[in-house]
Motif scaffolding. Structure first.
Motif, mmCIF file in Angstrom:
data_model
loop_
_atom_site.group_PDB
_atom_site.id
_atom_site.type_symbol
_atom_site.label_atom_id
_atom_site.label_comp_id
_atom_site.label_asym_id
_atom_site.label_seq_id
_atom_site.Cartn_x
_atom_site.Cartn_y
_atom_site.Cartn_z
ATOM 1 N N VAL A 115 67.063 -17.985 -27.054
ATOM 2 C CA VAL A 115 66.921 -16.707 -27.150
ATOM 3 C C VAL A 115 65.754 -16.141 -27.944
ATOM 4 O O VAL A 115 64.737 -15.181 -27.866
ATOM 5 C CB VAL A 115 68.410 -16.157 -28.734
ATOM 6 N N ILE A 116 65.172 -17.240 -28.539
ATOM 7 C CA ILE A 116 64.033 -16.922 -29.256
ATOM 8 C C ILE A 116 62.651 -17.034 -28.452
ATOM 9 O O ILE A 116 61.628 -16.458 -28.137
ATOM 10 C CB ILE A 116 63.777 -18.407 -30.781
ATOM 11 N N ALA A 117 62.966 -18.342 -27.336
ATOM 12 C CA ALA A 117 62.359 -18.136 -26.258
ATOM 13 C C ALA A 117 61.789 -17.011 -25.534
ATOM 14 O O ALA A 117 61.202 -16.272 -24.810
ATOM 15 C CB ALA A 117 62.759 -19.101 -25.264
ATOM 16 N N ALA A 118 62.859 -16.205 -25.294
ATOM 17 C CA ALA A 118 62.807 -15.293 -24.705
ATOM 18 C C ALA A 118 62.290 -13.917 -25.275
ATOM 19 O O ALA A 118 61.814 -12.960 -24.506
ATOM 20 C CB ALA A 118 64.285 -14.535 -24.236
ATOM 21 N N GLY A 125 61.425 -9.160 -32.464
ATOM 22 C CA GLY A 125 63.112 -10.339 -32.443
ATOM 23 C C GLY A 125 63.857 -10.072 -33.652
ATOM 24 O O GLY A 125 63.068 -10.384 -34.078
ATOM 25 N N HIS A 126 64.646 -10.064 -34.055
ATOM 26 C CA HIS A 126 65.602 -10.858 -34.746
ATOM 27 C C HIS A 126 66.531 -11.532 -34.796
ATOM 28 O O HIS A 126 67.265 -11.273 -33.520
ATOM 29 C CB HIS A 126 65.893 -9.052 -35.447
ATOM 30 N N VAL A 127 66.908 -12.110 -35.578
ATOM 31 C CA VAL A 127 67.287 -13.366 -36.278
ATOM 32 C C VAL A 127 68.679 -13.391 -37.108
ATOM 33 O O VAL A 127 68.009 -13.496 -37.602
ATOM 34 C CB VAL A 127 67.496 -14.864 -35.522
ATOM 35 N N VAL A 128 69.374 -13.661 -37.376
ATOM 36 C CA VAL A 128 70.599 -13.524 -38.192
ATOM 37 C C VAL A 128 71.501 -14.438 -37.877
ATOM 38 O O VAL A 128 72.915 -14.336 -37.612
ATOM 39 C CB VAL A 128 71.853 -11.850 -38.292
ATOM 40 N N ASN A 129 71.536 -15.495 -39.017
ATOM 41 C CA ASN A 129 72.643 -16.390 -39.019
ATOM 42 C C ASN A 129 73.817 -15.530 -40.566
ATOM 43 O O ASN A 129 73.661 -15.663 -41.521
ATOM 44 C CB ASN A 129 71.851 -17.407 -39.370
ATOM 45 N N GLY A 169 56.675 -11.743 -33.696
ATOM 46 C CA GLY A 169 57.340 -10.391 -34.208
ATOM 47 C C GLY A 169 58.833 -11.393 -33.982
ATOM 48 O O GLY A 169 59.701 -10.218 -33.912
ATOM 49 N N ILE A 170 58.903 -11.785 -34.186
ATOM 50 C CA ILE A 170 60.047 -12.243 -34.832
ATOM 51 C C ILE A 170 61.117 -12.596 -35.335
ATOM 52 O O ILE A 170 59.825 -13.231 -36.837
ATOM 53 C CB ILE A 170 60.731 -13.478 -34.505
#
Length: 236
Positions: A115-118, A125-129, A169-170
């Motif tokens: 996903v981070i590659a995309a 982008g934003h990732v929530v764990n 920007g992630i």
């Protein structure tokens, strides 16, 4: 392929917190990619349901490829899939170890990497764990070394990824729940589990959804672990 609306990928989306997050993001006009081992097909045009074991490294590229083919973008990833097993350290089996590592670490690693590659290509982008408060506040009443080992790794990776990709920007954040009232827990255990929290009650699914939505709408917050645990992480 339509790319106007934002898109969220949610793992462990078939029930409990994951299913509630699906509805919450739909309510905010996101297109949703929902995946889990028991995911049922959806006839909604704004939902892509993908059945697959996130612990299998082959699942992540399939999810990302199908998401980009259908919706053309990925704005948010919610790493919600997880396995918890309370046990004395010396009682864990090799099978227990393999199962928790596969879902909690391998699944997180490969889907986040894809996903981070995309996200890097699109410049945002934003990732929530989703982790657990036991990472920071161990409790002798809930022996859970494998949860701390695996989800603790995810918690540490949250900060590492946030710094590595801050200028791309992630954003990367985590939500650290206490015990939440979900289908995972039998009603007869509620009173005992509620006593683990200084506030004396179980958390609700809506508490976790609210925390995720806060992070979603907090563009200057990254590398944060937000504890939603009735005070459990602060002490006893």
């Amino acid at each position: 392929m339509e790319t106007e609306q934002k898109v969220v990928v949610i793992t462990g989306a078939s029930q409990g917190i994951g299913a509630a997050l699906v509805e919450a993001y739909l309510g905010r006009n996101y297109r949703v990619v929902a995946t889990s081992r028991s995911m049922k097909p959806s006839d909604r045009s704004d939902v892509l349901a993908i059945t697959g074991d996130i612990g299998d490294p082959a699942t992540a590229p399939k999810v990302v490829e199908q998401t980009l083919q259908r919706f053309g973008r990925i704005d948010t990833l919610i790493n919600n899939a997880g396995v918890f097993l309370a046990s004395r350290f010396t009682d864990y089996s090799a099978e227990d170890y393999a199962r928790l590592v596969a879902t909690n670490l391998t699944g997180f690693f490969f889907v986040t990497q894809a996903v981070i590659a995309a996200m890097e290509r699109q410049g945002s982008g934003h990732v929530v764990n989703v982790t657990t408060s036991l990472v920071k506040q161990a409790n002798s009443k809930v022996p859970s070394v494998l949860a701390s080992l695996t989800k603790g790794g995810v918690d540490a990776a949250t900060r590492s990824l946030a710094i590595e990709y801050a200028r791309s920007g992630i954003r990367v954040n985590a939500v650290s729940p206490g015990v939440i009232r979900t289908p995972m827990h039998e009603p007869e255990t509620y009173e005992t589990l509620a006593a683990l929290h200084p506030m004396g009650r179980l958390g609700e699914i809506s508490d976790i959804v609210g925390a995720v939505m806060y992070l979603e709408n907090a563009p200057f917050v990254t590398g944060e672990t937000l504890h939603v645990d009735g005070g459990q992480s602060a002490g006893h």
